[in-house]
Scaffold this motif. Structure first.
Motif, PDB file in Angstrom:
ATOM      1  N   MET A   1       0.837  -1.194   0.000  1.00 45.52           N
ATOM      2  CA  MET A   1       0.000   0.000   0.000  1.00 45.52           C
ATOM      3  C   MET A   1       0.872   1.245   0.000  1.00 45.52           C
ATOM      4  N   PHE A   2       0.278   2.383  -0.293  1.00 48.94           N
ATOM      5  CA  PHE A   2       1.015   3.632  -0.296  1.00 48.94           C
ATOM      6  C   PHE A   2       1.266   4.105   1.125  1.00 48.94           C
ATOM      7  N   ARG A   3       2.420   4.657   1.372  1.00 53.34           N
ATOM      8  CA  ARG A   3       2.697   5.304   2.648  1.00 53.34           C
ATOM      9  C   ARG A   3       2.753   6.796   2.386  1.00 53.34           C
ATOM     10  N   THR A   4       1.607   7.433   2.448  1.00 51.16           N
ATOM     11  CA  THR A   4       1.532   8.859   2.149  1.00 51.16           C
ATOM     12  C   THR A   4       0.894   9.647   3.275  1.00 51.16           C
ATOM     13  N   GLY A   5       0.732   9.054   4.450  1.00 45.46           N
ATOM     14  CA  GLY A   5       0.048   9.753   5.530  1.00 45.46           C
ATOM     15  C   GLY A   5      -1.417   9.898   5.191  1.00 45.46           C
ATOM     16  N   ARG A   6      -2.029  10.986   5.655  1.00 46.22           N
ATOM     17  CA  ARG A   6      -3.410  11.261   5.271  1.00 46.22           C
ATOM     18  C   ARG A   6      -3.427  11.730   3.828  1.00 46.22           C
ATOM     19  N   VAL A   7      -4.457  11.333   3.094  1.00 50.08           N
ATOM     20  CA  VAL A   7      -4.554  11.763   1.711  1.00 50.08           C
ATOM     21  C   VAL A   7      -5.991  12.075   1.337  1.00 50.08           C
TER      22      VAL A   7
ATOM     23  N   ILE B   1      -0.607  15.631  -8.214  1.00 47.19           N
ATOM     24  CA  ILE B   1      -1.805  15.095  -7.597  1.00 47.19           C
ATOM     25  C   ILE B   1      -1.707  13.573  -7.594  1.00 47.19           C
ATOM     26  N   TYR B   2      -1.885  12.979  -6.422  1.00 52.48           N
ATOM     27  CA  TYR B   2      -1.785  11.536  -6.225  1.00 52.48           C
ATOM     28  C   TYR B   2      -3.178  10.997  -5.919  1.00 52.48           C
ATOM     29  N   GLN B   3      -3.591   9.956  -6.643  1.00 54.31           N
ATOM     30  CA  GLN B   3      -4.918   9.397  -6.455  1.00 54.31           C
ATOM     31  C   GLN B   3      -4.823   7.913  -6.112  1.00 54.31           C
ATOM     32  N   LEU B   4      -5.509   7.507  -5.066  1.00 53.91           N
ATOM     33  CA  LEU B   4      -5.590   6.099  -4.696  1.00 53.91           C
ATOM     34  C   LEU B   4      -6.792   5.472  -5.383  1.00 53.91           C
TER      35      LEU B   4
ATOM     36  N   GLU C   1      -3.589  16.890   2.022  1.00 54.51           N
ATOM     37  CA  GLU C   1      -3.641  15.436   2.208  1.00 54.51           C
ATOM     38  C   GLU C   1      -4.958  15.014   2.862  1.00 54.51           C
ATOM     39  N   GLY C   2      -5.420  13.810   2.497  1.00 56.00           N
ATOM     40  CA  GLY C   2      -6.643  13.279   3.078  1.00 56.00           C
ATOM     41  C   GLY C   2      -6.795  11.786   2.864  1.00 56.00           C
ATOM     42  N   ASP C   3      -7.982  11.299   2.538  1.00 65.37           N
ATOM     43  CA  ASP C   3      -8.257   9.867   2.497  1.00 65.37           C
ATOM     44  C   ASP C   3      -8.196   9.237   1.115  1.00 65.37           C
ATOM     45  N   LYS C   4      -8.303  10.006   0.054  1.00 68.77           N
ATOM     46  CA  LYS C   4      -8.386   9.429  -1.285  1.00 68.77           C
ATOM     47  C   LYS C   4      -7.252   9.867  -2.209  1.00 68.77           C
TER      48      LYS C   4
END
Length: 227
Positions: A1-7, A199-202, A92-95
């Motif tokens: 999984m990504f380690r990006t904190g909150r997204v 911009i990073y998208q999960l 940063e946040g959840d998605k």
């Protein structure tokens, strides 16, 4: 999984100025030097972009810029001789997540800025068009394998001119996600502006519909603030 904190991904809601390309209205370009005070005031602050943006907790290396070519290529060192003004921002946040790196290199004269611009353009000209990077997992970084496309395009806004490198990163199917990055390097007289929006998208492998408009608006707003 990504380690990006909150997204989390939010709209760039607070910018009222459109990017806009320059037009030839017959007026001579302003060739006077730009002060470091002017550039400090022109760079966007969190409140200028949106309510969920903030300054990052960790400070960036003041002697380095941002990676221009992506992949595993290192960020270039700041070209010598200039004063550096920076204003990094994150959302940063959840998605997903957004980042904005703004670095103004203010030189004593145009010739020094020309040299810096030439060096950065040479780096961009060496970027590979297609990259494939293996997964990395260690104490400092956890990122799945990905492929990345890299394209360079010229950019001119008002009296500023240079280029933008557009990168699209797509992660392996077992870790769906994407990252779109626009690294803009433009110059006016004695200043080189390096502006990197990402911009990073999960769980989403496609480019965001507003990506092109957003990075152009961010760069255009700074340019218009300089006047």
């Amino acid at each position: 999984m990504f380690r990006t904190g909150r997204v989390a991904v939010t709209a760039l809601c607070a910018l009222g100025l459109a990017a806009g390309c320059s037009s030839d209205d017959g007026e001579k370009p302003d060739t006077s030097n730009i002060s470091i005070t002017t550039m400090r005031g022109a760079l966007l602050q969190a409140a200028d972009v949106g309510p969920t943006w903030r300054a990052p907790e960790e400070s960036a290396d003041p002697d380095q810029l941002v990676s221009i070519c992506g992949g595993t290529t290192a960020a270039p060192e700041v070209p010598p001789g200039g004063q550096v003004v920076a204003s990094p921002l994150v959302d940063e946040g959840d998605k997903g997540a957004q980042t904005l790196e703004q670095i103004a290199l203010v030189y004593a004269d145009k010739a020094s800025a020309d040299a810096a611009m030439t060096g950065l353009k040479a780096i961009a000209d060496q970027c590979q068009g297609n990259l494939s990077v293996a997964a990395v997992e260690n104490d400092e970084r956890n990122e799945p394998a990905y492929t990345e496309t890299v394209q360079q395009q010229p950019l001119k806004q008002d009296n500023w001119a240079g280029f933008t490198v557009i990168r699209h990163k797509k992660y392996e199917a077992s870790h769906p996600g994407s990252a779109d990055t626009a690294v803009t390097v433009i110059q006016r007289t004695n200043v080189v502006l390096v502006d990197a929006y990402a911009i990073y998208q999960l769980n989403n492998a496609s480019t965001g519909s507003q990506f092109d408009a957003d990075w152009q608006k961010l760069v255009g707003t700074v340019v218009q603030r300089v006047g």
